[in-house]
Design a protein around this motif. Structure first.
Motif, mmCIF file in Angstrom:
data_model
loop_
_atom_site.group_PDB
_atom_site.id
_atom_site.type_symbol
_atom_site.label_atom_id
_atom_site.label_comp_id
_atom_site.label_asym_id
_atom_site.label_seq_id
_atom_site.Cartn_x
_atom_site.Cartn_y
_atom_site.Cartn_z
ATOM 1 N N GLY A 1 0.808 -1.207 0.000
ATOM 2 C CA GLY A 1 0.000 0.000 0.000
ATOM 3 C C GLY A 1 0.839 1.255 0.000
ATOM 4 O O GLY A 1 0.547 2.217 -0.713
ATOM 5 N N ASN B 1 -5.019 -0.435 0.693
ATOM 6 C CA ASN B 1 -5.121 0.898 0.099
ATOM 7 C C ASN B 1 -4.302 1.032 -1.177
ATOM 8 O O ASN B 1 -3.898 2.129 -1.557
ATOM 9 C CB ASN B 1 -4.722 1.979 1.110
ATOM 10 C CG ASN B 1 -3.334 1.771 1.681
ATOM 11 O OD1 ASN B 1 -2.596 0.902 1.212
ATOM 12 N ND2 ASN B 1 -2.980 2.562 2.669
ATOM 13 N N ALA C 1 -9.607 1.083 1.714
ATOM 14 C CA ALA C 1 -9.577 2.540 1.861
ATOM 15 C C ALA C 1 -9.169 3.223 0.562
ATOM 16 O O ALA C 1 -8.542 2.628 -0.320
ATOM 17 C CB ALA C 1 -8.603 2.926 2.976
ATOM 18 N N GLY C 2 -9.529 4.508 0.444
ATOM 19 C CA GLY C 2 -9.091 5.315 -0.683
ATOM 20 C C GLY C 2 -9.880 5.054 -1.950
ATOM 21 O O GLY C 2 -11.031 4.624 -1.928
ATOM 22 N N GLY D 1 -13.924 2.665 1.040
ATOM 23 C CA GLY D 1 -13.370 3.420 -0.067
ATOM 24 C C GLY D 1 -14.299 4.510 -0.571
ATOM 25 O O GLY D 1 -15.484 4.579 -0.212
#
Length: 356
Positions: free
Chosen positions: A116, A148, A178-179, A203
């Protein structure tokens, strides 16, 4: 004679006399009555269409009978229909590369975190017959594995199948996404007994992830097994999820099982402002303060060829779609002995239209 019932039958590559009718021929009316189902949900049906190969050339491997890999009754498991068998190569290269796999939770977490930070993603294989026991030290103090980086694949064994027995046991949260990641896949994993959210799909609106042949079971407390929400799952003083500025991510579930989940706040899958696509999946033995699946805050759900049995919740519908959200697809799903809140609707409740 009489064709009394023709309901959700499936046919593929049958050949009637002179090619006039390949489905059901009703001589009285002169009509060729089609088989209506888009696919076959019976595990014993292992036929795979091979239009480019003559029948005499079909490899013997196509006669293999697949068996379910979970505790779900065989009649409810459509997973075998997704299996495509290929002929085994006649020879194996003399120098096959060694395949490493993870049997320790912390090492897997470190490897995913490093990918990540580098933005590289990659394939992370968990060794078959591995149990990550988050009830006991040192795992009991670890944070969830955060994905991520795009194109991150975490799988059980080299084939990514549930039959490989890769289990994440206990703990508050197992994985977080995430992201703005895309191409994230979790394959063949079994999640047991999370105490809050097993997988937080946190996310942004342009992020996406897929779960293939995964299972969630024996969770007796917490918010949801999978929470789709553009945030970190934080709540206010009354336990309500904090608002977000834009929509949440898209998550697809294929051939997954959710079973024996109780006392959940939002359900097995809680989609808050995202897109959830559910195909060939099983939901059974789920109790929730809301519904087995909840869709809210302009969320969208697509639901097909999935089975629901013995579920209950306080809101109408085993699947609850609030008045800001959309039921995009409802195709060939089955339900039995589900109980919606106050007995008003036991199937899918669309709050916007007020229809069950």
């Amino acid at each position: 004679s009489t064709l009394g019932v023709n309901d959700d039958n499936f046919g593929s590559e049958n050949v009637g006399g002179n090619g006039t009718c390949n489905d059901i021929f009703d001589e009285g009316s002169g009509l060729c009555v089609p088989f209506e189902a888009d696919s076959c949900l019976l595990p014993a049906f292992t036929f795979t269409a091979t239009p480019s190969v003559a029948p005499s050339q079909v490899p013997s491997a196509f006669n293999t009978t697949a068996s379910p890999t979970s505790s779900v009754a065989p009649s409810q498991v459509p997973s075998v229909l997704n299996v495509t068998l290929s002929p085994v190569p006649s020879s194996v290269p003399s120098a096959m590369p060694s395949i490493s796999c993870f049997s320790e939770y912390e090492l897997l977490a470190e490897a995913v975190a490093e990918a990540g930070s580098n933005g590289t993603g990659g394939v992370f294989t968990i060794c078959p017959d591995t149990v990550f026991n988050l009830f006991v030290p040192p795992n009991s103090d670890v944070l969830p594995i955060v994905i991520n980086a795009s194109d991150t694949i975490i799988q059980c064994g080299v084939l990514g199948l549930r039959s490989g027995s890769c289990v994440v046991l206990g703990g508050s949260r197992h994985f977080e996404i995430a992201g703005s990641v895309t191409g994230v896949e979790l394959k063949g994993l079994t999640f047991i007994g999370a105490t809050d959210v097993s997988v937080g799909a946190f996310g942004s609106s342009n992020a996406s992830a897929t779960f293939d042949d995964c299972e969630w079971s024996d969770q007796s407390t917490g918010t949801a097994s999978v929470l789709i929400y553009n945030g970190d799952g934080s709540t206010d003083s009354e336990g309500n999820l904090l608002p977000f500025e834009e929509g949440s991510m898209s998550v697809e579930f294929t051939n997954c099982t959710f079973s024996d989940l109780s006392n959940l706040e939002l359900g097995a899958i809680a989609n808050v402002g995202g897109m959830s696509v559910i195909v060939d999946s099983v939901f059974q033995g789920i109790t929730s303060e809301e519904s087995s699946i909840t869709v809210s805050e302009n969320g969208t759900i697509s639901l097909s060829t999935s089975c629901f049995g013995g579920n209950s919740g306080d809101l109408p519908g085993t699947v609850f779609v609030d008045d800001s959200s959309t039921l995009d697809v409802n195709d060939d799903n089955f339900g039995s002995e589900n109980v919606g809140g106050n007995g008003t609707c036991n199937d899918i409740f669309d709050e916007g239209s007020g229809l069950c």
